[in-house]
Design a protein around this motif. Sequence first.
Motif, PDB file in Angstrom:
ATOM      1  N   PRO A 142     -51.759  20.761 -18.312  1.00 26.29           N
ATOM      2  CA  PRO A 142     -52.977  21.530 -18.009  1.00 26.29           C
ATOM      3  C   PRO A 142     -53.698  20.974 -16.779  1.00 26.29           C
ATOM      4  O   PRO A 142     -53.843  19.771 -16.623  1.00 26.29           O
ATOM      5  CB  PRO A 142     -53.819  21.375 -19.275  1.00 26.29           C
ATOM      6  CG  PRO A 142     -53.306  20.129 -19.937  1.00 26.29           C
ATOM      7  CD  PRO A 142     -51.855  20.050 -19.613  1.00 26.29           C
ATOM      8  N   SER A 143     -54.135  21.894 -15.918  1.00 22.63           N
ATOM      9  CA  SER A 143     -54.830  21.512 -14.687  1.00 22.63           C
ATOM     10  C   SER A 143     -56.205  22.167 -14.661  1.00 22.63           C
ATOM     11  O   SER A 143     -56.321  23.387 -14.564  1.00 22.63           O
ATOM     12  CB  SER A 143     -54.019  21.951 -13.460  1.00 22.63           C
ATOM     13  OG  SER A 143     -52.737  21.370 -13.447  1.00 22.63           O
ATOM     14  N   GLN A 144     -57.278  21.324 -14.752  1.00 23.99           N
ATOM     15  CA  GLN A 144     -58.629  21.880 -14.638  1.00 23.99           C
ATOM     16  C   GLN A 144     -58.958  22.050 -13.156  1.00 23.99           C
ATOM     17  O   GLN A 144     -58.904  21.094 -12.391  1.00 23.99           O
ATOM     18  CB  GLN A 144     -59.653  20.961 -15.291  1.00 23.99           C
ATOM     19  CG  GLN A 144     -61.085  21.528 -15.191  1.00 23.99           C
ATOM     20  CD  GLN A 144     -62.152  20.475 -15.328  1.00 23.99           C
ATOM     21  OE1 GLN A 144     -61.876  19.358 -15.759  1.00 23.99           O
ATOM     22  NE2 GLN A 144     -63.370  20.808 -14.936  1.00 23.99           N
ATOM     23  N   PHE A 145     -59.302  23.290 -12.769  1.00 24.69           N
ATOM     24  CA  PHE A 145     -59.525  23.539 -11.353  1.00 24.69           C
ATOM     25  C   PHE A 145     -60.914  24.103 -11.044  1.00 24.69           C
ATOM     26  O   PHE A 145     -61.268  24.256  -9.876  1.00 24.69           O
ATOM     27  CB  PHE A 145     -58.457  24.487 -10.809  1.00 24.69           C
ATOM     28  CG  PHE A 145     -58.431  25.827 -11.480  1.00 24.69           C
ATOM     29  CD1 PHE A 145     -59.273  26.860 -11.101  1.00 24.69           C
ATOM     30  CD2 PHE A 145     -57.542  26.063 -12.523  1.00 24.69           C
ATOM     31  CE1 PHE A 145     -59.236  28.084 -11.714  1.00 24.69           C
ATOM     32  CE2 PHE A 145     -57.494  27.298 -13.148  1.00 24.69           C
ATOM     33  CZ  PHE A 145     -58.351  28.313 -12.743  1.00 24.69           C
ATOM     34  N   ALA A 146     -61.722  24.452 -12.066  1.00 27.73           N
ATOM     35  CA  ALA A 146     -63.043  25.027 -11.799  1.00 27.73           C
ATOM     36  C   ALA A 146     -63.996  24.710 -12.943  1.00 27.73           C
ATOM     37  O   ALA A 146     -63.569  24.362 -14.050  1.00 27.73           O
ATOM     38  CB  ALA A 146     -62.954  26.541 -11.597  1.00 27.73           C
ATOM     39  N   THR A 147     -65.303  24.832 -12.660  1.00 25.19           N
ATOM     40  CA  THR A 147     -66.344  24.592 -13.663  1.00 25.19           C
ATOM     41  C   THR A 147     -67.305  25.776 -13.680  1.00 25.19           C
ATOM     42  O   THR A 147     -67.841  26.163 -12.641  1.00 25.19           O
ATOM     43  CB  THR A 147     -67.123  23.307 -13.356  1.00 25.19           C
ATOM     44  OG1 THR A 147     -66.218  22.207 -13.297  1.00 25.19           O
ATOM     45  CG2 THR A 147     -68.163  23.043 -14.446  1.00 25.19           C
ATOM     46  N   GLN A 151     -58.944  25.970 -16.856  1.00 24.64           N
ATOM     47  CA  GLN A 151     -57.696  25.267 -16.565  1.00 24.64           C
ATOM     48  C   GLN A 151     -56.506  26.219 -16.633  1.00 24.64           C
ATOM     49  O   GLN A 151     -56.575  27.309 -17.206  1.00 24.64           O
ATOM     50  CB  GLN A 151     -57.469  24.092 -17.533  1.00 24.64           C
ATOM     51  CG  GLN A 151     -57.358  24.499 -18.997  1.00 24.64           C
ATOM     52  CD  GLN A 151     -57.027  23.319 -19.889  1.00 24.64           C
ATOM     53  OE1 GLN A 151     -56.045  23.349 -20.623  1.00 24.64           O
ATOM     54  NE2 GLN A 151     -57.853  22.277 -19.823  1.00 24.64           N
ATOM     55  N   LEU A 152     -55.395  25.791 -16.013  1.00 24.70           N
ATOM     56  CA  LEU A 152     -54.150  26.556 -16.002  1.00 24.70           C
ATOM     57  C   LEU A 152     -53.033  25.710 -16.595  1.00 24.70           C
ATOM     58  O   LEU A 152     -52.906  24.523 -16.278  1.00 24.70           O
ATOM     59  CB  LEU A 152     -53.780  26.946 -14.556  1.00 24.70           C
ATOM     60  CG  LEU A 152     -52.397  27.586 -14.378  1.00 24.70           C
ATOM     61  CD1 LEU A 152     -52.368  28.979 -15.011  1.00 24.70           C
ATOM     62  CD2 LEU A 152     -52.014  27.669 -12.907  1.00 24.70           C
ATOM     63  N   LEU A 153     -52.222  26.342 -17.456  1.00 23.78           N
ATOM     64  CA  LEU A 153     -51.032  25.694 -17.999  1.00 23.78           C
ATOM     65  C   LEU A 153     -49.854  26.624 -17.752  1.00 23.78           C
ATOM     66  O   LEU A 153     -49.862  27.779 -18.174  1.00 23.78           O
ATOM     67  CB  LEU A 153     -51.184  25.435 -19.503  1.00 23.78           C
ATOM     68  CG  LEU A 153     -49.959  24.801 -20.194  1.00 23.78           C
ATOM     69  CD1 LEU A 153     -49.666  23.427 -19.604  1.00 23.78           C
ATOM     70  CD2 LEU A 153     -50.172  24.700 -21.699  1.00 23.78           C
TER      71      LEU A 153
END
Length: 463
Positions: A405-410, A444-446
């Motif tokens: 998982p990649s967290q890319f925004a809030t 996030q994106l997985l």
Amino acid sequence: MVYTKQKWVEYNENLSEQQNIEAGAVVTSNKLNYIESGINTESKKVSDIETTLKNLSYYTQMEVDEMLIKLIAGEKISATFTMDFKNKVAGSLVENPNVMKLTTSQDMPIPSDSRWAETTTTVYIQTGTLGDNKIATASALVALSSRKFLVSFKILEDFKRKFPCLSVTLDLLKKYVTGLEVSAYAKGSNGAGNFCQINNYYDRWIGGNIASNKTNELKKISLPIIVPKNYILADGTVTSLISSKESDGKTASSLSVDYVSLEYTVELSLRDIFVTKEELSGHTSNSNNPHKVTKTHVGLGAVDNLQQATKTEFNAHTSNKSNPHGVTASQTGAYTKKETDDLLNKKLNIQTPSAWVNLPLVSGYTTAERNTPMYRIAPQFDGSRKVEFKGQVKKTSGQFPANAPSQFATIPAFAKPKTNIFYHGGTNTAVGGRLVAENNGNIQLLTSVATDYVVLDVLTYTL
């Protein structure tokens, strides 16, 4: 047709009678007939649409009224419909046009493959209603083969049945449909464990592990379709496959299904339903008898040979500016100024969304393909607020890694979801990835393969 308000001007004594008629200063039979025809035609078709919406139990009277206001105002309305296998009878398309088939195979047969065979009415009953303790289970002990259900939703036929007043072709349906999502409550197993999945058919089977259940419990698995028009096949169907893993020859491949459905969303306006004044004029000005009307058709032989009004008598009547027919504003269906202002204020108060705002990105991520990631909050008919996203995101360098998982925004605090929201997002790969908007504000994106960028347009939720 879309009704066009008639132009009325003051009578000009310096012009001839014919010039005043052409300018719109004289009430003529043609103008009055046009008004009555427009009122009758549009009232009938709008009434048909209103009846259809009211018969759909999942829309309230308030929602129906709001949609009609938008429709009459010339704006697009959006409505979502559910298709399933309730009241389905095997071998019949009358009660319910959708079809479910079953097979056992090593591969994933395409929808036209002859190995598919329609299920029984009993299976339709078991899969037609959720939570009624009726479950369809199929198993096969054939090495390297698995059980599979093929579900075909006749979306074109369903839309025609819901809106019989509209003439809808396959191309028009693809234009109207803006959202598709196939869902199933299912579970599967074989000698290696528990697994079942959904695939959607385009020119091949798409999906797989993205929409799956790896437990021994019946769970909802769904697969949103990012580009709906690509998945509506030439016969007007949306087709999906539910399958389990293959048997090892010792333990059967088993698949259990409780309920299967398709939700589709359409957007349309009066312009999609009626022709324009210019299109109508092009037809009505055709003097070559396009309908091939004969004197027999109009009953000319039955007309009494009576003296008609003279030109002088006709001119005296048409030049009468004292409204000899006593036509009132209410007879023409015109709104008062107060009614118009009230409708516009009500529409604006409910439907005006906030402006698009840049989405805060985490360090190490940036805009992809000059499609800036943004969000906005849009008020809904029921008083709730929907958060919508758009744009594309990529890493500043490198790719989104696979299986991590990649967290890319809030998301700002005032727009965070109440619970974690899951969607299947589009990427530069064929498999896409899982988008998650968490209740702590992280996005996030997985994905199962390394990915250059992710598209946010599918992501939305209600506050």
